[in-house]
Enzyme design. Structure first.
Site, PDB file in Angstrom:
ATOM      1  N   ILE A  13       0.768  -1.398   0.118  1.00 52.90           N
ATOM      2  CA  ILE A  13      -0.196   0.538   0.382  1.00 52.90           C
ATOM      3  C   ILE A  13       0.750   0.999   0.040  1.00 52.90           C
ATOM      4  CG2 ILE A  13      -1.901   1.321   1.193  1.00 52.90           C
ATOM      5  CD1 ILE A  13      -3.101  -0.500   0.492  1.00 52.90           C
ATOM      6  N   LYS A  37      10.455  -2.098  13.221  1.00 54.49           N
ATOM      7  CA  LYS A  37       9.351  -3.108  11.992  1.00 54.49           C
ATOM      8  C   LYS A  37       9.774  -4.276  13.293  1.00 54.49           C
ATOM      9  CE  LYS A  37       7.898  -4.336   8.133  1.00 54.49           C
ATOM     10  NZ  LYS A  37       6.833  -3.983   6.902  1.00 54.49           N
ATOM     11  N   GLU A 110       6.038  -0.123  12.377  1.00 52.69           N
ATOM     12  CA  GLU A 110       5.595  -0.066  11.199  1.00 52.69           C
ATOM     13  C   GLU A 110       4.897  -1.351  11.066  1.00 52.69           C
ATOM     14  OE1 GLU A 110       6.454  -1.067   6.405  1.00 52.69           O
ATOM     15  OE2 GLU A 110       8.343   0.964   7.604  1.00 52.69           O
ATOM     16  N   GLY A 111       3.746  -1.315  10.594  1.00 54.35           N
ATOM     17  CA  GLY A 111       2.739  -2.967  10.744  1.00 54.35           C
ATOM     18  C   GLY A 111       3.510  -3.887   9.938  1.00 54.35           C
ATOM     19  N   PRO A 201       3.239  10.530  -3.954  1.00 51.82           N
ATOM     20  CA  PRO A 201       3.313  10.798  -4.936  1.00 51.82           C
ATOM     21  C   PRO A 201       4.093   9.746  -5.483  1.00 51.82           C
ATOM     22  CG  PRO A 201       5.308  11.571  -4.781  1.00 51.82           C
ATOM     23  CD  PRO A 201       4.455  11.999  -3.732  1.00 51.82           C
TER      24      PRO A 201
END
EC number: 6.3.3.3
Length: 237
Positions: A13, A37, A110-111, A201
């Protein structure tokens, strides 16, 4: 927000790039940043993982910590089981994030994949770590058709667990968005019941690190140490 968890509405994503942009924008304001992480999957020993990518883009001043890595590109619970290794559990995540928060102005956790991806065979998820930390969860979403449903489901899962979210960031916004993408800009806040806080972006990860750092703040709203304006962005789109 001394600790902020980053979760996606799915895989690929743009969570890592969003984490890097957050780190870069925060560092540019003179604050210290750590990136945690908990479980890196699909990476062999010695290969650079997500925290290495964040550090490459945001800069060497980022403290990067990885709790565990598993070679197969699977959900952390499955990857740990197949590797014959102990999984990462929410209490380990909370303990490390808390330790890092004592030494840094901001800790980004961050998953892996979406909010309810299993970390262990007991069914623990990133949401459980957020609950232990009493920390907000930033949602990173796709831009196109179908994303509103995934965003709404993630937001509903957060609310059902008594968790809060500062908002949503679009992980990859194309130069030529289609009709659904343009319409989604206005619909994201309703689906998430939280504001739209940025849009990276498409191709941001391919920028030279110096350019990435210089532009990062322009992709994120002031709530995330940036200058991005949702109303102006929506009007232009």
């Amino acid at each position: 927000m001394p600790i902020l968890l980053i979760s996606g509405t799915g895989t690929d994503i743009g969570k890592t790039l969003t984490t890097a942009a957050l780190a870069a924008a925060t560092l540019a304001r003179g604050h210290s940043v750590a990136v945690l992480k908990p479980a890196q999957t699909g990476i062999a020993p010695g290969e650079p993982g997500d925290v290495a990518e964040v550090r490459r883009l945001a800069g060497p001043d980022v403290t990067a910590v990885e709790l565990a890595r598993f070679p197969e590109p699977l959900a952390p619970a499955t990857a740990a089981r197949r590797a014959g290794r102990a999984p990462v559990r929410p209490r380990e995540i909370a303990r490390e994030a808390t330790r890092l928060a004592k030494e840094h102005d901001l800790v980004l956790v961050e998953g892996a994949g979406g909010l309810l991806v299993r970390l262990d065979d007991a069914g623990s998820t990133l949401a459980d770590a957020a609950a232990l930390l009493d920390a907000p969860v930033l949602v990173v979403a796709a831009a196109g058709l179908g994303t509103l449903n995934a965003t709404a489901l993630t937001a509903e899962a957060l609310r059902a667990r008594g968790l809060r979210s500062p908002g949503v960031v679009i992980g990859s916004w194309p130069a030529e968005p289609d009709l659904a993408m343009r319409c989604n800009l206005a619909d994201f806040p309703e689906s998430a019941q939280a504001p739209l806080l940025g849009a990276l972006p498409e191709g941001a990860g391919a920028l030279a690190p110096e350019e990435f750092r210089a532009r990062a703040a322009s992709w994120l709203a002031p709530e995330l140490s940036g200058t991005w304006d949702a109303r102006a962005f929506t009007a232009r789109a």
